[in-house]
Design a protein around this motif. Structure first.
Motif, mmCIF file in Angstrom:
data_model
loop_
_atom_site.group_PDB
_atom_site.id
_atom_site.type_symbol
_atom_site.label_atom_id
_atom_site.label_comp_id
_atom_site.label_asym_id
_atom_site.label_seq_id
_atom_site.Cartn_x
_atom_site.Cartn_y
_atom_site.Cartn_z
ATOM 1 N N GLN A 36 -7.010 6.286 -5.372
ATOM 2 C CA GLN A 36 -7.024 5.952 -6.789
ATOM 3 C C GLN A 36 -7.051 4.446 -7.039
ATOM 4 O O GLN A 36 -7.203 4.010 -8.175
ATOM 5 C CB GLN A 36 -5.779 6.544 -7.468
ATOM 6 C CG GLN A 36 -5.695 8.052 -7.413
ATOM 7 C CD GLN A 36 -6.815 8.718 -8.186
ATOM 8 O OE1 GLN A 36 -7.153 8.306 -9.287
ATOM 9 N NE2 GLN A 36 -7.396 9.748 -7.597
ATOM 10 N N VAL A 37 -6.920 3.640 -5.970
ATOM 11 C CA VAL A 37 -6.774 2.190 -6.152
ATOM 12 C C VAL A 37 -8.104 1.450 -6.246
ATOM 13 O O VAL A 37 -8.330 0.685 -7.188
ATOM 14 C CB VAL A 37 -5.902 1.591 -5.024
ATOM 15 C CG1 VAL A 37 -5.834 0.072 -5.144
ATOM 16 C CG2 VAL A 37 -4.510 2.188 -5.065
ATOM 17 N N PRO A 38 -9.021 1.617 -5.296
ATOM 18 C CA PRO A 38 -10.218 0.768 -5.287
ATOM 19 C C PRO A 38 -11.065 0.928 -6.541
ATOM 20 O O PRO A 38 -11.272 2.032 -7.053
ATOM 21 C CB PRO A 38 -10.984 1.237 -4.049
ATOM 22 C CG PRO A 38 -9.942 1.845 -3.165
ATOM 23 C CD PRO A 38 -8.979 2.491 -4.105
ATOM 24 N N ALA A 49 -6.608 -2.086 6.670
ATOM 25 C CA ALA A 49 -6.767 -0.878 5.853
ATOM 26 C C ALA A 49 -5.776 -0.867 4.695
ATOM 27 O O ALA A 49 -6.106 -0.424 3.581
ATOM 28 C CB ALA A 49 -6.590 0.368 6.720
ATOM 29 N N ARG A 50 -4.552 -1.351 4.945
ATOM 30 C CA ARG A 50 -3.564 -1.404 3.857
ATOM 31 C C ARG A 50 -4.035 -2.320 2.734
ATOM 32 O O ARG A 50 -3.814 -2.027 1.557
ATOM 33 C CB ARG A 50 -2.201 -1.852 4.395
ATOM 34 C CG ARG A 50 -1.460 -0.762 5.172
ATOM 35 C CD ARG A 50 0.008 -1.114 5.335
ATOM 36 N NE ARG A 50 0.197 -2.307 6.148
ATOM 37 C CZ ARG A 50 0.307 -2.326 7.463
ATOM 38 N NH1 ARG A 50 0.230 -1.181 8.140
ATOM 39 N NH2 ARG A 50 0.491 -3.454 8.133
ATOM 40 N N LEU A 51 -4.676 -3.436 3.096
ATOM 41 C CA LEU A 51 -5.207 -4.331 2.064
ATOM 42 C C LEU A 51 -6.266 -3.613 1.226
ATOM 43 O O LEU A 51 -6.319 -3.773 -0.001
ATOM 44 C CB LEU A 51 -5.820 -5.582 2.710
ATOM 45 C CG LEU A 51 -6.572 -6.522 1.748
ATOM 46 C CD1 LEU A 51 -5.603 -7.157 0.760
ATOM 47 C CD2 LEU A 51 -7.334 -7.596 2.513
ATOM 48 N N LEU A 52 -7.087 -2.800 1.866
ATOM 49 C CA LEU A 52 -8.185 -2.132 1.168
ATOM 50 C C LEU A 52 -7.703 -1.089 0.167
ATOM 51 O O LEU A 52 -8.436 -0.742 -0.768
ATOM 52 C CB LEU A 52 -9.132 -1.472 2.184
ATOM 53 C CG LEU A 52 -9.817 -2.424 3.171
ATOM 54 C CD1 LEU A 52 -10.707 -1.645 4.119
ATOM 55 C CD2 LEU A 52 -10.623 -3.494 2.447
ATOM 56 N N ALA A 59 0.839 -1.189 0.000
ATOM 57 C CA ALA A 59 0.000 0.000 0.000
ATOM 58 C C ALA A 59 0.878 1.244 0.000
ATOM 59 O O ALA A 59 1.961 1.262 0.584
ATOM 60 C CB ALA A 59 -0.909 -0.017 1.223
ATOM 61 N N ASP A 60 0.392 2.252 -0.679
ATOM 62 C CA ASP A 60 1.085 3.540 -0.677
ATOM 63 C C ASP A 60 0.894 4.187 0.696
ATOM 64 O O ASP A 60 -0.238 4.490 1.090
ATOM 65 C CB ASP A 60 0.494 4.421 -1.772
ATOM 66 C CG ASP A 60 1.160 5.788 -1.842
ATOM 67 O OD1 ASP A 60 2.100 6.042 -1.055
ATOM 68 O OD2 ASP A 60 0.724 6.597 -2.681
ATOM 69 N N PRO A 61 1.960 4.386 1.454
ATOM 70 C CA PRO A 61 1.787 4.976 2.798
ATOM 71 C C PRO A 61 1.222 6.392 2.757
ATOM 72 O O PRO A 61 0.716 6.886 3.762
ATOM 73 C CB PRO A 61 3.210 4.955 3.373
ATOM 74 C CG PRO A 61 4.108 4.893 2.188
ATOM 75 C CD PRO A 61 3.367 4.115 1.146
ATOM 76 N N GLU A 62 1.289 7.042 1.586
ATOM 77 C CA GLU A 62 0.761 8.402 1.452
ATOM 78 C C GLU A 62 -0.667 8.418 0.932
ATOM 79 O O GLU A 62 -1.220 9.496 0.680
ATOM 80 C CB GLU A 62 1.659 9.215 0.511
ATOM 81 C CG GLU A 62 3.115 9.310 0.940
ATOM 82 C CD GLU A 62 3.250 9.989 2.296
ATOM 83 O OE1 GLU A 62 2.469 10.932 2.570
ATOM 84 O OE2 GLU A 62 4.124 9.571 3.084
ATOM 85 N N ASP A 63 -1.261 7.251 0.733
ATOM 86 C CA ASP A 63 -2.638 7.192 0.232
ATOM 87 C C ASP A 63 -3.556 7.910 1.222
ATOM 88 O O ASP A 63 -3.620 7.547 2.405
ATOM 89 C CB ASP A 63 -3.080 5.737 0.068
ATOM 90 C CG ASP A 63 -4.357 5.618 -0.750
ATOM 91 O OD1 ASP A 63 -5.328 6.327 -0.424
ATOM 92 O OD2 ASP A 63 -4.391 4.810 -1.698
#
Length: 700
Positions: A317-319, A281-284, A229-233
């Motif tokens: 931007q991922v989900p 949350a990182r998985l999501l 996961a992008d830590p800055e998401d």
């Protein structure tokens, strides 16, 4: 599974949680095609049985990557009796609803001489294992010999994994077996002599599989690295806080994490442990479908929390919009649509997304759907409530074109997604109503203006007689004399253009250009009417008939000589938007086989013919005589015409324009577009004049 039979064609092995690797010849066998056929099977779907120790999951799968069998010298096709082994022969299948299957893909390692391996029959029976040892590696091919006792590799082992017993990894796929000699009379196997090979098989090594997949841009399937996961998401801290609020107990978090893992194809710890809120949350924000899967799990239990989680999705931007189950079910339903309807998806997208700056797209349907998932929604309803996403709007417009059964299934799918997203039924009903109105307009749209030209060929080259009619919608009215004058192609083009210009002057603003319908006899089906060009030196621009206007041919003679097929012709025409399209490309099929196929496929409304000349004319005439209203072929090409292949992706209603566009390209890019496509178009809703055919010698 073999098509139409409860038998297995071969085996396969999971490459990822969603993709299955097998041999191309296994897919051919499952589809009833020649086993070593090298041509791609298109959008064909096969049934696969995915086995766990306690259950068999039956799924539909489609070919995502196709690497056909090829000879060691690179040639095609493989000659079954001359080539004892070959390269390629791989197929990657995308499995529908793979998230419902909890099997885990195996690890892979290179094949090496001396490895002790195990293979299984495609039935998956525990007793069907065959133990072998790698004897040599010869390029891409690994030869393995079986033990003298136990099972031997044979038919239906192809495509299955070669499993290293010692390392517990897969090192390749079973591909072929050197069968024992047979009695030339009875066909029964002969006993082995001391100088004959016993229990020798061969497979494709993992090294070769990687090279083959890289060559077709599929390397990502086996070079997947652990995503992070992008830590800055920006959605990450918000989701972690939300999970802390809505899943305060570790038991609730473990239960929902397990459900999400199952839907997304992840393994879950067997010791009962589960992720913390931050890990969850990182998985999501790492897996594009995990957040949708979580909302799917939570919708019935805690709707208000689900809405907050879905709002957090908008920050990342991922989900993506759909859960794995929703995506697979939609993909499965789209696969079941007739090809003519799938070809109208761009048309439905244009209508459903009028505000889109550019239509989403991709090389595959999966890429197109994923692009649609990323579009925001809009609605004329409550501006503060959830809006109808672009993908759901496109599905509604496509559903409006379908028959009642298919329409109901697509709408049920839309209802389910809308419910999960919390979209009011009123907003979806609004879009559904828009789609229905659009579909009614499509069905009720007025037929284009047309000029009908009866063309008779006289003895000698480039000599024709013409009769012309104009039809503004009330039926044909003759605009030429008795038709005894003789024209060259250039002169005929000028006469037809005069009639077309008169219609264009009388047309309403915005009216499409008239269509040219050439009425010909059987001998005139391949006349180059679309290539007729005026030769007036005073013309400022060229005037190539088929480049400017949609030119189709119609051969009423064939139907009138076989009037028992008139009801079939009218019925097929009514099904133009929902019927089946067929491709006849097998030069071994004769008119009798074509006739039998068309009698069997009463839903066929469109046929593409791609066989050598001679046979091509016979097949075209059979199709027209039995009432197929739309037939496409290339009068200049042999088999595998590029022009015919390009028309295959054009929807049936749009074929006259698609063929015109291709003909226009031949004017300025003849090397790139060498084909001469012909479109036979027999509109059952419009009349043709009574034709009086003169003997050619009367006016010669």
């Amino acid at each position: 599974m073999r098509q139409g039979a409860n038998l297995t064609a071969g085996a396969g092995v999971l490459l990822t949680s969603r993709y299955l690797l097998t041999c191309a010849h296994v897919v051919n066998d499952a589809l009833g095609r020649p086993v070593l056929e090298h041509r791609p099977p298109g959008g064909a779907v096969v049934e696969v049985a995915m086995r766990t120790p306690s259950m068999v999951h039956r799924r539909r799968a489609r070919v995502a990557y196709w690497i056909p069998p090829r000879r060691r010298d690179g040639g095609l096709p493989v000659r079954e009796k001359r080539d004892h082994d070959w390269y390629g022969d791989l197929a990657v299948l995308a499995v529908d609803r793979a998230g419902d299957f909890h099997g885990r893909p195996p690890e892979w390692a290179p094949m090496e001489p001396g490895q002790k391996l195990r293979a299984w029959h495609s039935t998956g029976l525990g007793s069907s294992f065959a133990d072998v040892r790698v004897k040599s590696l010869d390029g891409a091919v690994g030869y393995v010999d079986g033990e003298p006792t136990g099972m031997a590799i044979g038919p239906a082992y192809s495509g299955g994994p070669l499993w290293s017993v010692d390392a517990q990894v897969v090192v390749g796929l079973v591909t072929g077996h050197i069968m024992p000699p047979v009695d030339p009379v009875s066909g029964r196997p002969l006993p082995y002599g001391s100088q004959q090979i016993a229990r020798r098989s061969w497979g494709i090594s993992w090294q070769a599989i990687q090279e083959e997949l890289r060559a077709v841009d599929a390397a990502g399937l086996f070079e997947e690295v652990a995503a992070e996961a992008d830590p800055e998401d920006p959605a990450l801290p918000l989701l972690a806080d939300l999970l802390e609020t809505v899943m305060s107990s570790p038991e609730a978090r473990r239960e929902r994490a397990r459900a999400v893992a199952e839907r997304c194809g992840y393994a879950y710890p067997r010791d009962g442990s589960g992720p913390g809120n931050e890990e969850f949350a990182r998985l999501l924000v790492m897996d594009p479908r995990a957040l949708a899967a979580l909302s799917e799990v939570m919708r019935l239990q805690d709707p208000s929390a689900t809405e907050r989680i879905l709002q957090a999705r908008l920050l990342s931007q991922v989900p993506l919009l759909l859960s794995p189950r929703e995506f697979d079910r939609l993909r499965s339903q789209l696969d079941e649509l007739p090809e003519s309807l799938r070809a109208r998806m761009p048309q439905a997208m244009r209508a459903a997304l009028p505000l889109a700056a550019a239509l989403p797209g991709g090389e595959s349907l999966d890429e197109t759907l994923t692009s649609l998932e990323r579009l925001s929604g809009d609605s004329h309803g409550d501006p503060t409530g959830p809006r109808v996403p672009g993908l759901l709007r496109v599905v509604e417009y496509l559903a409006a074109l379908c028959n009642a059964g298919m329409r109901a299934r697509l709408r049920l799918w839309s209802d389910g997604v809308a419910d999960r997203l919390g979209i009011p039924r009123s907003a979806l009903a609004e879009r559904r109503s828009d789609a229905e109105e659009w579909a009614r307009m499509q069905g009720a749209r007025t037929a284009p203006l047309r000029v009908l030209v009866q063309v008779q060929t006289l003895a000698g080259a480039d000599r024709y007689q013409l009769r012309l009619w104009c039809d503004e919608g009330a039926g044909p009215r003759q605009v030429s004399a008795d038709g005894e004058r003789v024209y060259s192609g250039a002169q005929a083009a000028r006469e037809v253009l005069r009639a077309l210009e008169s219609l264009c002057r009388a047309a309403d603003p915005g009216e499409h250009r008239p269509l040219v319908e050439a009425l010909v006899d059987r001998a005139g089906l391949n006349l180059p009417i679309d290539e007729w060009e005026t030769d007036d030196p005073d013309d400022v621009v060229p005037a190539v008939l088929g480049a400017e206007y949609q030119v189709v041919v119609n051969c009423p003679e064939l139907l009138r000589r076989n009037e028992r097929f008139l009801p079939d012709w009218r019925r097929r025409w009514r099904q133009l938007d929902t019927g089946t399209s067929l491709l006849f490309s097998d030069a071994a099929m004769g008119p009798r086989e074509i006739y039998g196929t068309l009698m069997d496929r009463a839903d066929a409304v469109r046929v593409s013919v791609a066989v050598p000349a001679g046979l091509r004319e016979e097949i075209v005439q059979v199709c027209l005589a039995v009432g197929v209203p739309v037939v496409v072929w290339d009068r200049a090409g042999e088999s595998q015409s590029a022009a015919v292949a390009q028309m295959d992706v054009v929807s049936t209603r749009e074929l006259p324009e698609g063929v015109r566009s291709y003909r226009a390209k031949t004017v300025h890019r003849p090397r790139d577009y060498p084909g001469r496509p012909v479109l036979a178009w027999a509109d059952a809703d419009r009349t043709v004049p009574q034709l009086y055919l003169a003997e050619p010698q009367e006016s010669a």
